[in-house]
Design a protein around this motif. Structure first.
Motif, PDB file in Angstrom:
ATOM      1  N   LYS A   1      -5.500  -4.880  11.003  1.00  0.00           N
ATOM      2  CA  LYS A   1      -5.249  -5.939  11.301  1.00  0.00           C
ATOM      3  C   LYS A   1      -4.061  -6.785  10.430  1.00  0.00           C
ATOM      4  O   LYS A   1      -3.214  -7.153  10.824  1.00  0.00           O
ATOM      5  N   SER A   2      -4.079  -6.909   9.017  1.00  0.00           N
ATOM      6  CA  SER A   2      -3.452  -7.190   8.104  1.00  0.00           C
ATOM      7  C   SER A   2      -1.929  -7.022   8.733  1.00  0.00           C
ATOM      8  O   SER A   2      -0.722  -7.517   8.251  1.00  0.00           O
TER       9      SER A   2
ATOM     10  N   ASN B   1      -6.794  -0.068   7.846  1.00  0.00           N
ATOM     11  CA  ASN B   1      -6.669  -2.166   7.802  1.00  0.00           C
ATOM     12  C   ASN B   1      -4.873  -2.341   8.514  1.00  0.00           C
ATOM     13  O   ASN B   1      -4.639  -2.679   7.645  1.00  0.00           O
TER      14      ASN B   1
ATOM     15  N   VAL C   1      -5.455   4.541   5.554  1.00  0.00           N
ATOM     16  CA  VAL C   1      -6.130   3.513   4.117  1.00  0.00           C
ATOM     17  C   VAL C   1      -7.683   4.378   4.039  1.00  0.00           C
ATOM     18  O   VAL C   1      -7.531   4.879   5.074  1.00  0.00           O
TER      19      VAL C   1
END
Lengths: 251, 197
Positions: free
Chosen positions: B14-15, B12, B47
């Motif tokens: 984007k976060s 992830n 992740v």
């Protein structure tokens, strides 16, 4: 020490929050981003967004909402509702969701749990289980609790853990909406037979209910909606009381 | 300031990009070796599962590039773990930047550790303005053993290294991008580190 998590749950329909929300000074209580930010500021540990009217047609709207939440909110959040494919999860995670929650689709096709865990890792796979206790035995229900099955809660929970679920969100239909406390006996049993975190859901009415589900229910996290949305239980006050009772919380 | 987040298909990102955007910095997502080499600061996220993430790094040649970088590099979560010698997850050989191995938590505790826990024994400029025992958000089943390169530790089953540093390389097990205001401070500190640190 790892702390117990307080998790407000927001019901979403067409990208807007639907359950009545009654915060002070909110410009738009229907805007999930505004609400989510407010909860993050108030000390919520993570958030769950449940798309209660998920259809193929409004999938884009939800993805757009997830993107906006991820852009502005600095705590983790889970998205659930109508998720049944690896590619849908891929899109949600790419928009910035930290975890997804699957429910009926996992019962209909249990391999989905394995597929998600293998592709994205167990840490982002929450399996939500709605169950009802009937004559002493807990049975899994589908489609928001409307369709009974013959699957037993504890068997199913064990199975999804083995298939790679990273967390279980257990809602007791006997307790949901009653404000009479969580299903602590069943929750404690889940914690005993499983080695993944358990989120308690259904029944929150008082601060003591939260304390009880962390001690008697051995829950790792507690989810609630209306007691938070209507300001009946302010999160800070809740956490201060939990701390007083020696329950580890983030304050 | 050119900030690059290594985009090799794991997790992830984007976060992380959004967290920097909240700090007013536009991070570039890239797996281009030249772009990564010429960045002022590099984020190495991750992740998922270690051996498949390592495979993706190898396919793009990044496994050879990352250990040679001279600017500050911050590994996050699995990124940090891959910077170590090895991981028990999928019997993976790591990049060997940090001289420590990654082990699995035992069944004495719930696995994954999921939620907010404290970091302490803070030892680096990365934690400027962060108090001892500040809460950070963690999600992981494997951990780095406490070692000489630890710049923060956390207790879960045992005391383990929740952050590592060697020369220009930093690694954090927690997710600063998801750890509220305090997590954002750590990202800001990383941006403010001297480039030749």
């Amino acid at each position: 020490m790892l702390t117990k998590r307080i998790v407000p749950c927001l019901d979403i329909k067409n990208g807007r929050t639907v359950k009545g929300v009654n915060f002070v000074n909110l410009i738009d209580a229907g805007d999930p981003v505004v609400l989510a930010k407010q909860y993050a500021d108030l000390g919520a540990d993570e958030l769950v967004f449940l798309d209660i009217a998920a259809t193929l047609e409004n999938r884009g709207t939800t993805l757009d909402m997830v993107l906006k939440v991820a852009e502005q909110v600095n705590i983790p959040f889970t998205v659930g509702g109508g998720i049944s494919s690896v590619e849908h999860v891929d899109k949600l995670l790419k928009c910035g969701a930290d975890k997804v929650s699957i429910n009926s689709s996992a019962v209909k096709r249990p391999d989905l749990v394995n597929e998600l865990a293998e592709k994205f890792g167990s840490q982002c796979v929450v399996v939500a289980i709605d169950a009802k206790q009937i004559e002493g035995e807990w049975f899994v229900h589908l489609a928001g609790g409307t369709i009974p099955t013959e699957i037993k809660l504890f068997d199913w929970a064990k199975e999804v853990e083995e298939r790679g679920a990273g967390e279980i969100l257990f809602t007791s239909m006997n307790h949901d909406g009653t404000k009479g406390g969580f299903a602590n006996e069943a929750l404690a049993h889940l914690s005993e037979i499983l080695n993944i975190p358990i989120i308690a859901s259904g029944g929150a009415g008082t601060i003591q209910h939260f304390a009880d589900t962390f001690t008697k229910g051995k829950s790792d996290a507690a989810l609630a909606a209306s007691v938070f949305h209507f300001g009946e239980i302010p999160i800070k006050e809740l956490k201060e009381e939990l701390k007083k009772q020696n329950i580890p919380v983030r304050l | 300031m050119k900030l690059v987040i290594i985009d090799y298909g794991a997790g992830n990102i984007k976060s992380i990009q959004f967290a920097f955007k909240r700090l007013g910095v536009n991070a570039v997502l890239s797996n281009n070796i030249d772009e990564i080499k010429t960045a002022d600061k590099v984020i190495f996220p991750g992740v998922g599962e270690a051996s498949s993430a390592m495979k993706m790094l190898q396919e793009s040649g990044l496994d050879k590039v990352i250990p040679t970088l001279k600017q500050p590099v911050l590994g996050i979560c699995l990124g940090m773990q891959l910077m170590c010698n090895s991981s028990e997850e999928g019997n993976t050989k790591g990049l060997g930047i940090f001289d420590v191995d990654i082990k699995k938590f035992s069944n004495a505790v719930k696995v994954p550790q999921m939620g907010w826990n404290v970091i302490y024994n803070l030892k680096s400029d990365l934690f400027k303005g962060i108090e001892e025992k500040e809460f950070m958000y963690l999600v992981h089943s494997f951990y780095a053993e406490n070692c000489a390169e630890a710049i923060a530790t956390t207790d879960y089953e045992i005391e383990y290294a929740s952050a590592l540093k060697k020369d220009n390389f930093y690694g954090v097990q927690f997710h600063p991008e998801k750890s509220g205001v305090e997590g954002a401070k750590i990202l800001k500190n990383f941006l403010e580190l001297n480039t030749n640190n």
